[in-house]
Design a protein around this motif. Sequence first.
Motif, short mmCIF file in Angstrom:
data_model
loop_
_atom_site.label_atom_id
_atom_site.label_comp_id
_atom_site.label_asym_id
_atom_site.label_seq_id
_atom_site.Cartn_x
_atom_site.Cartn_y
_atom_site.Cartn_z
N GLU A 125 2.42 1.72 -3.37
CA GLU A 125 1.64 2.48 -4.43
C GLU A 125 1.29 3.95 -4.12
OE1 GLU A 125 -2.05 -0.17 -4.01
OE2 GLU A 125 -1.00 -1.74 -4.82
N THR A 126 1.18 4.06 -2.83
CA THR A 126 1.20 5.66 -2.52
C THR A 126 2.33 6.55 -2.89
OG1 THR A 126 -0.17 5.18 -0.46
CG2 THR A 126 0.91 7.25 -0.41
N ASP A 151 0.81 -1.27 -0.03
CA ASP A 151 0.05 -0.17 -0.03
C ASP A 151 0.85 1.25 -0.05
OD1 ASP A 151 -2.25 -1.62 0.14
OD2 ASP A 151 -2.74 -1.27 2.19
N TYR A 152 2.00 1.33 0.76
CA TYR A 152 2.94 2.36 0.90
C TYR A 152 3.51 2.71 -0.28
CZ TYR A 152 5.95 5.99 2.75
OH TYR A 152 6.96 7.02 2.93
N TRP A 202 9.75 6.44 -4.62
CA TRP A 202 9.27 5.15 -5.05
C TRP A 202 10.53 4.36 -5.92
CZ3 TRP A 202 7.56 2.99 -9.95
CH2 TRP A 202 7.04 1.83 -10.02
N THR A 211 10.59 9.56 3.23
CA THR A 211 9.58 8.65 2.47
C THR A 211 10.32 7.33 2.02
OG1 THR A 211 9.59 10.09 0.43
CG2 THR A 211 7.86 10.40 2.18
N SER A 262 9.98 3.66 3.11
CA SER A 262 10.01 2.51 2.18
C SER A 262 10.82 1.32 2.38
CB SER A 262 9.77 2.97 0.75
OG SER A 262 9.43 1.91 -0.03
N GLU A 264 2.53 7.13 -6.78
CA GLU A 264 1.59 8.26 -7.20
C GLU A 264 1.92 9.65 -6.67
OE1 GLU A 264 -3.09 8.77 -8.06
OE2 GLU A 264 -1.82 6.82 -8.23
N LEU A 265 2.36 9.38 -5.25
CA LEU A 265 2.68 11.17 -4.83
C LEU A 265 3.91 11.57 -4.64
CD1 LEU A 265 0.25 10.63 -1.67
CD2 LEU A 265 -0.30 11.67 -3.92
#
Length: 133
Positions: A40-41, A37-38, A50, A59, A63, A44-45
């Motif tokens: 995927e967040t 879930d993190y 990511w 962030t 992760s 996007e954000l």
Amino acid sequence: MGGDKELQQLEEQLRLAFGKYSYLRNFWISLGNMEEDYGETLEELDPGAWNGFSDGKITEKASEMLRVTEELFEKMTEESGREMMEVVAQINALGDGAVEKILKMQVGSGRLDEMEAEDFYRCLTGEGAEEDI
């Protein structure tokens, strides 16, 4: 077949081993879901975090820590599954009567030492009963 005291000791060992496996497995699954879930967040954000190109942003660190923690719980779950199956093998070695007394379920004794911890977990909990284990 072993005496009643031996059966009681094995029953207690199985209960403790299964409890450990069950708790660790639930934490591992929760962490895996949280990591997914993190991710995927972040995708996007914060695409940089990511992709691992965020110059050490918190962030990205979060992760990575989720990934590492999930892997550690996976390893602990696997180890506790092996521990649980060692107890099952000891019970199985006592004969069919011990298996029936301790497990109180419809699992053939010849199959117990061939079962994976995941299969044993499903037998004990009834999860995935529709699947052929």
